[in-house]
Design an enzyme around this catalytic site. Structure first.
Site, short mmCIF file in Angstrom:
data_model
loop_
_atom_site.label_atom_id
_atom_site.label_comp_id
_atom_site.label_asym_id
_atom_site.label_seq_id
_atom_site.Cartn_x
_atom_site.Cartn_y
_atom_site.Cartn_z
N HIS A 67 0.60 1.78 3.67
CA HIS A 67 0.14 1.20 4.85
C HIS A 67 1.11 0.48 5.53
O HIS A 67 1.21 0.02 6.51
CB HIS A 67 -0.97 -0.11 4.43
N ASP A 107 -2.47 3.55 -2.03
CA ASP A 107 -1.41 2.88 -1.27
C ASP A 107 -0.01 2.94 -1.83
O ASP A 107 0.79 1.94 -2.09
CB ASP A 107 -1.74 1.26 -0.99
N SER A 188 4.99 -6.44 1.28
CA SER A 188 4.26 -5.09 0.98
C SER A 188 5.39 -4.11 0.42
O SER A 188 6.39 -4.02 1.41
CB SER A 188 3.74 -4.52 2.40
#
Ligand SMILES: *[C@@H]1O[C@H](CO)[C@@H](O)[C@H](O)[C@H]1NC(C)=O
Ligand SMILES: *[C@@H]1O[C@H](CO)[C@@H](O)[C@H](O)[C@H]1NC(C)=O
Ligand SMILES: *[C@@H]1O[C@H](CO)[C@@H](O)[C@H](O)[C@H]1NC(C)=O
Ligand SMILES: *[C@@H]1O[C@H](CO)[C@@H](O)[C@H](O)[C@H]1NC(C)=O
Length: 235
Positions: A67, A107, A188
């Protein structure tokens, strides 16, 4: 009793404000010893300045979250202070083909560096997992210090976390941790390191009304065949 859950991906939505945020980072994190995590990579979109973490697994490959994909990603190796970035390196982004941004499964993304990094005291690789997972983990990043905060950290921060052993965590090939501290926006793509081995990639957290944070990580071991296929296409 109704429990409302909020899924939040941990891509950094604010761009860096220079000069602010020195005391921020992973929620509950402490500053790392400068250059003690030479595999850690700062990733940023050249135009929007949206930022993520990642880690170097070969001179020419960085592992991060899918992402984090943007159109003009640059990676920065050996970063200590994000206000003083070295020259960025352009990459080809290879997200996992099954990545689904709504369900947040698979992801995981490889970034192939157009110019391989030079390994030295401040830039190095970390080996992919081989053995059984230790539960004593650590996560690191340049993200926000408060879950609803505004400013990212200029220096890398890290915090210890214990892997949660629960069936719920294994959904969609994830690992998870639950604590009052942990990764926030901007963290992230960074590694969850368990017993010195990267086992997870920071993906998202789920918050309930009691403000418990359940953080999900892609389980790297599950993706090893895909990673090896991309990195060694002739094998
Ligand atoms: C890392 O960055 C911090 C914040 O700017 C600075 O105080 C520190 O001296 C730097 N350390 C090294 C080794 O560059
Ligand atoms: C290590 O290499 C990086 C580029 O990969 C460079 O930016 C950095 O200055 C080098 N550091 C040392 C101590 O040579
Ligand atoms: C994490 O735990 C180790 C010991 O297992 C300790 O040495 C280290 O200081 C801890 N790190 C943080 C950020 O609390
Ligand atoms: C992570 O994936 C590996 C390989 O598929 C699997 O053996 C392991 O049980 C998974 N870990 C967890 C905690 O689900």
């Amino acid at each position: 009793m109704s429990i409302s859950w909020f899924i939040t991906t941990l891509l950094l939505l604010h761009s860096c404000t220079p000069g602010v945020g020195m005391d921020h980072g992973i929620v509950g994190g402490k500053e790392y010893i400068p250059h003690s995590r030479p595999y850690m990579v700062y990733i940023r979109d050249k135009q929007t300045h949206k930022a993520c973490g990642g880690f170097l697994i070969r001179e020419d490959f960085v592992l991060t979250a899918a992402h984090c994909k943007r159109d003009h990603l640059m990676v920065y190796l050996g970063v200590n202070d994000t206000n003083h970035l070295p020259e960025g390196i352009k990459v080809d982004a290879i997200p996992h083909p099954k990545f689904d941004s709504k369900k947040m499964n698979d992801d995981i993304m490889l970034l192939k560096l157009k110019k391989p990094g030079t390994l030295n005291k401040t830039v190095n690789i970390i080996a992919l997992p081989k053995n059984k997972i230790s539960s004593n983990c650590m996560v690191m990043g340049w993200g926000l210090q408060e879950y609803n905060g505004k400013f990212p950290s200029r220096v890398l921060k890290e915090v210890n976390l214990t892997l949660l052993r629960s069936k719920y965590c294994a959904i969609r090939h994830n690992l998870c941790t639950q604590d009052e501290v942990g990764p926030a926006l901007g963290d992230s793509g960074g590694p969850l390191i368990c017993g010195n081995v990267p086992q997870g990639i920071v993906s998202y957290y789920i918050m309930n009304e009691f403000t418990n944070y359940l953080t999900m990580y892609a389980n790297i071991s599950y993706y090893l065949p895909w990673i090896h296929k991309i990195m060694n296409p002739t094998l």
